[in-house]
Scaffold this active site. Structure first.
Site, PDB file in Angstrom:
ATOM      1  N   LYS A  50       3.391 -14.891   2.188  1.00  0.00           N
ATOM      2  CA  LYS A  50       3.480 -15.751   1.000  1.00  0.00           C
ATOM      3  C   LYS A  50       4.947 -15.909   0.632  1.00  0.00           C
ATOM      4  O   LYS A  50       5.395 -15.522  -0.451  1.00  0.00           O
ATOM      5  CB  LYS A  50       2.679 -15.144  -0.157  1.00  0.00           C
ATOM      6  CG  LYS A  50       1.178 -15.313  -0.029  1.00  0.00           C
ATOM      7  CD  LYS A  50       0.721 -16.750  -0.261  1.00  0.00           C
ATOM      8  CE  LYS A  50       0.797 -17.130  -1.721  1.00  0.00           C
ATOM      9  NZ  LYS A  50       0.297 -18.516  -1.950  1.00  0.00           N
ATOM     10  N   TYR A  86       0.810  -1.212   0.000  1.00  0.00           N
ATOM     11  CA  TYR A  86       0.000   0.000   0.000  1.00  0.00           C
ATOM     12  C   TYR A  86       0.850   1.272   0.000  1.00  0.00           C
ATOM     13  O   TYR A  86       0.362   2.344  -0.359  1.00  0.00           O
ATOM     14  CB  TYR A  86      -0.934   0.027   1.213  1.00  0.00           C
ATOM     15  CG  TYR A  86      -2.059  -0.981   1.165  1.00  0.00           C
ATOM     16  CD1 TYR A  86      -2.295  -1.766   0.039  1.00  0.00           C
ATOM     17  CD2 TYR A  86      -2.895  -1.159   2.252  1.00  0.00           C
ATOM     18  CE1 TYR A  86      -3.322  -2.690   0.001  1.00  0.00           C
ATOM     19  CE2 TYR A  86      -3.939  -2.082   2.221  1.00  0.00           C
ATOM     20  CZ  TYR A  86      -4.142  -2.835   1.097  1.00  0.00           C
ATOM     21  OH  TYR A  86      -5.163  -3.759   1.065  1.00  0.00           O
ATOM     22  N   ASP A  95      -5.380  -6.776   5.776  1.00  0.00           N
ATOM     23  CA  ASP A  95      -6.606  -6.151   5.292  1.00  0.00           C
ATOM     24  C   ASP A  95      -7.603  -7.220   4.859  1.00  0.00           C
ATOM     25  O   ASP A  95      -8.790  -7.192   5.224  1.00  0.00           O
ATOM     26  CB  ASP A  95      -6.252  -5.231   4.116  1.00  0.00           C
ATOM     27  CG  ASP A  95      -7.379  -4.273   3.754  1.00  0.00           C
ATOM     28  OD1 ASP A  95      -8.472  -4.374   4.337  1.00  0.00           O
ATOM     29  OD2 ASP A  95      -7.151  -3.421   2.879  1.00  0.00           O
ATOM     30  N   ASP A 144     -11.173  -9.048   7.199  1.00  0.00           N
ATOM     31  CA  ASP A 144     -12.543  -9.047   6.684  1.00  0.00           C
ATOM     32  C   ASP A 144     -13.115 -10.460   6.664  1.00  0.00           C
ATOM     33  O   ASP A 144     -14.311 -10.656   6.909  1.00  0.00           O
ATOM     34  CB  ASP A 144     -12.584  -8.447   5.283  1.00  0.00           C
ATOM     35  CG  ASP A 144     -12.631  -6.919   5.301  1.00  0.00           C
ATOM     36  OD1 ASP A 144     -12.400  -6.342   6.382  1.00  0.00           O
ATOM     37  OD2 ASP A 144     -12.879  -6.311   4.249  1.00  0.00           O
ATOM     38  N   ASP A 199      -3.013 -17.714   1.825  1.00  0.00           N
ATOM     39  CA  ASP A 199      -4.183 -18.374   1.244  1.00  0.00           C
ATOM     40  C   ASP A 199      -4.673 -19.508   2.138  1.00  0.00           C
ATOM     41  O   ASP A 199      -5.878 -19.694   2.335  1.00  0.00           O
ATOM     42  CB  ASP A 199      -3.898 -18.866  -0.176  1.00  0.00           C
ATOM     43  CG  ASP A 199      -2.581 -19.628  -0.297  1.00  0.00           C
ATOM     44  OD1 ASP A 199      -1.787 -19.644   0.661  1.00  0.00           O
ATOM     45  OD2 ASP A 199      -2.345 -20.209  -1.375  1.00  0.00           O
TER      46      ASP A 199
END
Length: 356
Positions: free
Chosen positions: A190, A139, A247, A251, A223
């Site tokens: 990752k 970001y 982020d 959620d 993942d």
């Protein structure tokens, strides 16, 4: 205690109004002395000042004991260039206050276990804390942009970049909190396909072995973590991850609790830094002005502000208990489904204050 309220856009003013009512009630019912100010951020700031966060508002935030925010964003500003979009105001506020650690609890209140899309036995009693690095990674990384190539194609690019010091300081937050909780940290990245993820894994492992041998450290690909959150969420205690994956995963975790409208967050930095406290949900412009938004996440963010920003754990406990009692009594906003008492934003605020 000086509190800066930044309502923002969409449902922000509605939920901030209920949070302020809770704070004002506490001030009349305890020794808490408050000075509450208001400011603009996001689209509201852009409309008034031509930028999503002014230097004046940032300076006021630095001088506050805590900042409590609503939400930013909306289709109205979707065509703005990125540096003038409402979300940039939030990113600039986090960076301007050097708030590098985002604490996102995912707690499933007993009476909301049936509101989750997962089986109640998977989520009842759930208590996860996601520690998200907040001012680094993809970001904020450079270079970034959109360019036209010599052959006429357009290319969009972002850079995921982390330094050792950035990883170390947020990892310490996760390890220190885990020592006060279940004693487990799961570090998520990752590293199989990203060099920044590999550095993340190596540095977290090094710090854990050197200084936090009393905390059980595990590693997981992002993942797989998303899958495990909906498969067996109670295996987690503290999840440590970077800006992007934090982020996304927070959620996912939100839906385990029944609604995005139930999840608060705190953004913190070094000792003495003003903290930022906000719900993790967005501005929901489709329901703005209807008085039906769930204010619980914002009110629970007030509890986090009391506990972390104002050092008033006693009052934080009262707010959290009042929210739980309200839910147990069957009060529900639309996002939580049908209940004994179906209420809007104001009605939920009234009920929580009555339980205070």
């Amino acid at each position: 205690m000086k509190i800066l309220m930044l309502p923002g856009d969409g449902i922000g003013p509605e939920i901030i109004a209920e949070a302020q009512r809770v704070l004002e009630h506490l001030a009349t019912d305890s020794d808490l002395e408050l000075e509450i100010e208001h400011g603009l951020i996001g689209g509201a700031s852009y409309d008034a000042h031509g930028e999503p966060l002014t230097r004046e508002t940032l300076e006021r935030a630095r001088n506050a004991d805590a900042v409590i925010m609503g939400a930013v964003g909306g289709e109205k500003w979707a065509e703005n260039p990125y540096h003038l979009r409402p979300e940039q105001g939030l990113l600039d506020l986090r960076q301007g206050l050097d708030l590098f650690a985002n604490l996102r609890p995912a707690i499933c209140f007993r009476s909301l276990a049936s509101a989750s899309t997962l089986k109640p036995e998977l989520v009842e009693g759930l208590d996860i804390l996601i520690v998200r690095e907040l001012i680094g990674g993809v970001y904020f990384g450079e270079p970034r942009g959109i360019e036209t190539l010599p052959d006429g194609e357009r290319r969009g690019f972002n850079t995921s970049s982390y330094r050792t010091s950035e990883i170390d300081r947020v990892a310490r937050v996760a390890f220190d909190i885990a020592k006060l909780r279940g004693g487990k940290v799961c570090s998520v990245e990752k590293s199989n396909v990203m060099e920044s993820g590999l550095l993340w894994r190596e540095e977290v492992a090094k710090l854990g072995a050197a200084e936090y041998s009393d905390v059980a450290l595990s590693h997981m690909y992002a993942d797989n973590c998303g899958m495990q959150l909906v498969r067996q969420p109670k295996q987690f205690d503290v999840i440590l991850t970077d800006n992007l994956f934090g982020d996304l995963l927070s959620d996912v975790a939100a839906m385990l609790t029944g609604s995005l409208g139930m999840l608060p967050s705190a953004a913190v930095g070094a000792a003495g830094t003003t903290g930022l406290f906000e719900p993790i949900h967005g501005s929901a412009p489709d329901i703005a002005g209807k008085g039906i938004a769930n204010p619980c996440a914002t009110i629970l963010s007030v509890a986090m502000a009391l506990r972390i920003g104002l050092n008033r754990a006693d009052l934080a406990d009262r707010v959290e208990a009042a929210v739980e009692k309200t839910l147990d009594a069957g009060y529900r906003t639309a996002d939580l489904g049908e209940g004994k008492h179906n209420v809007g934003s104001r009605g939920m605020g009234d009920a929580i204050i009555s339980h205070l």
